[in-house]
Design a protein around this motif. Structure first.
Motif, PDB file in Angstrom:
ATOM      1  N   VAL A 106      -1.073  29.026 -29.454  1.00  0.00           N
ATOM      2  CA  VAL A 106      -0.154  29.894 -28.717  1.00  0.00           C
ATOM      3  C   VAL A 106      -0.728  30.084 -27.317  1.00  0.00           C
ATOM      4  N   GLN A 107       0.078  29.869 -26.294  1.00  0.00           N
ATOM      5  CA  GLN A 107      -0.407  30.030 -24.926  1.00  0.00           C
ATOM      6  C   GLN A 107      -0.487  31.511 -24.575  1.00  0.00           C
ATOM      7  N   ILE A 108      -1.665  31.964 -24.120  1.00  0.00           N
ATOM      8  CA  ILE A 108      -1.840  33.374 -23.749  1.00  0.00           C
ATOM      9  C   ILE A 108      -2.266  33.532 -22.286  1.00  0.00           C
ATOM     10  N   LEU A 149      -9.973  31.219 -32.177  1.00  0.00           N
ATOM     11  CA  LEU A 149     -10.596  30.290 -31.235  1.00  0.00           C
ATOM     12  C   LEU A 149      -9.769  30.249 -29.960  1.00  0.00           C
ATOM     13  N   LEU A 150     -10.453  30.275 -28.808  1.00  0.00           N
ATOM     14  CA  LEU A 150      -9.796  30.125 -27.508  1.00  0.00           C
ATOM     15  C   LEU A 150     -10.083  28.734 -26.955  1.00  0.00           C
ATOM     16  N   ALA A 151      -9.094  28.174 -26.249  1.00  0.00           N
ATOM     17  CA  ALA A 151      -9.242  26.849 -25.650  1.00  0.00           C
ATOM     18  C   ALA A 151      -8.592  26.839 -24.267  1.00  0.00           C
ATOM     19  N   ARG A 152      -9.269  26.238 -23.293  1.00  0.00           N
ATOM     20  CA  ARG A 152      -8.740  26.122 -21.927  1.00  0.00           C
ATOM     21  C   ARG A 152      -8.445  24.657 -21.626  1.00  0.00           C
ATOM     22  N   ASP A 153      -7.216  24.380 -21.170  1.00  0.00           N
ATOM     23  CA  ASP A 153      -6.869  22.992 -20.884  1.00  0.00           C
ATOM     24  C   ASP A 153      -7.206  22.618 -19.438  1.00  0.00           C
ATOM     25  N   GLY A 154      -6.958  21.365 -19.078  1.00  0.00           N
ATOM     26  CA  GLY A 154      -7.328  20.863 -17.759  1.00  0.00           C
ATOM     27  C   GLY A 154      -6.589  21.498 -16.611  1.00  0.00           C
ATOM     28  N   GLY A 178      -1.327  40.229 -29.300  1.00  0.00           N
ATOM     29  CA  GLY A 178      -1.662  38.841 -29.598  1.00  0.00           C
ATOM     30  C   GLY A 178      -2.308  38.087 -28.460  1.00  0.00           C
ATOM     31  N   GLY A 179      -2.496  38.717 -27.303  1.00  0.00           N
ATOM     32  CA  GLY A 179      -3.097  38.059 -26.157  1.00  0.00           C
ATOM     33  C   GLY A 179      -4.206  38.899 -25.547  1.00  0.00           C
ATOM     34  N   LEU A 180      -4.376  38.773 -24.235  1.00  0.00           N
ATOM     35  CA  LEU A 180      -5.417  39.497 -23.521  1.00  0.00           C
ATOM     36  C   LEU A 180      -4.802  40.399 -22.464  1.00  0.00           C
TER      37      LEU A 180
END
Length: 300
Positions: free
Chosen positions: A286-288, A260-265, A80-82
């Motif tokens: 989900v945080q990966i 979809l991947l998203a990167r926060d600040g 489920g992640g990288l």
């Protein structure tokens, strides 16, 4: 997830072959070609190779370049992640943009388009001995990427936005060359991010998403018609301004749906798993990746 033994050799072969040829006659152009090997069939993880990859939810590695110009890639972990990153090249400090493509629609990326500092668009596949220039004067555009096929053909097409906020479509050909551009629409300058990869609604057509300045994410369902590739937008939800990167790379968790991947600040990476439903295309995040993703100036 177990790696196939030919993976590193495939990367090494591409790097060696590409760095011997200058695409635009500059060091930056040469390095860009050499350090951006596409995924290729040799990059299939053996654990996932038992299943058929879908062109509507393709398997692409996540490629990233830091501010020092070092390039890395991440494969899906199968959980489920990288997976842990692997180094793939250096000298890419001036590269402007890149996008992977699946022109043969087997569900695995085998090619990459990249924009050099000279504003030339280059193209390379794992079957080519050297990169090739396919377009010039692309400095007039921002946000170039390929969401997949938009015109109903086999190849993955390219979307670009100009400084006036007009969105243009370039249809791709089997050899990587591009057709003349088609106007998709105006008013796209109001979006701070445009992305997507594959089918998000379950109808077999390529879709994209776009975030406006207020932080609302919108879905543009695909039509499969190059003359009008998208229908009217549908609201997904608000609060997306917390992210400084949105990226569609296909099927990250290997469940057969585009994500979809998203990167926060703070540099954490989040995964929004696809549902295949137009009414609600993503599940809760989900945080990966806990931190560190802000080191990359380019992720594709």
């Amino acid at each position: 997830m177990t790696e196939v033994p030919t993976r590193r050799r495939a990367f090494a072969r591409l790097v060696t072959a590409a760095t011997a040829v200058a695409l635009v006659g500059t060091t930056a152009g040469t390095a860009a070609a050499g350090a951006l090997p596409p995924a290729g069939k040799a990059l299939r993880p053996s654990a996932a190779a038992k299943a058929d990859f879908s062109p509507n939810a393709p398997f692409f590695p996540v490629q990233a370049i830091n501010r020092q110009g070092d390039a890395y890639f991440y494969l899906p972990s199968g959980k489920g992640g990288l997976s842990s990153r692997e180094h793939s090249g250096a000298g890419l400090g001036d590269l402007k943009a890149a996008t992977q493509v699946d022109h043969d629609r087997d569900g695995v990326a085998e090619g990459v388009y990249f924009l050099t500092e000279a504003d030339d668009l280059g193209y390379m596949t794992d079957a080519m001995k050297e990169p090739r220039r396919v377009a010039t004067d692309w400095g007039q555009y921002n946000s170039p990427f390929s969401p997949g096929t938009l015109g109903g053909s086999k190849q993955s097409d390219i979307l670009v936005r100009d400084r006036q906020g007009t969105l243009w479509l370039y249809l791709a050909k089997a050899d990587g060359s591009l057709s003349g551009r088609k106007k998709v629409g105006t008013g796209w300058g109001g979006y701070t991010a445009i992305t997507g990869r594959g089918d998000l609604t379950g109808d077999g057509r390529t879709d994209i998403v776009a975030r406006d300045k207020q932080g609302t994410l919108w879905l543009y369902p695909g039509t499969g018609n190059a003359d009008k590739p998208f229908t009217s937008r549908k609201k997904i939800g608000g609060g997306w301004n917390q992210y400084n990167l949105l990226l569609g790379t296909g099927d990250v968790d290997l469940d057969g749906r585009a994500d979809l991947l998203a990167r926060d600040g703070k540099g954490a990476l989040w995964l929004y798993k696809g549902t295949g439903k137009a009414s609600s295309p993503y599940k809760s995040r989900v945080q990966i990746g806990k931190s560190g993703w802000n080191q990359y100036r380019l992720v594709f």
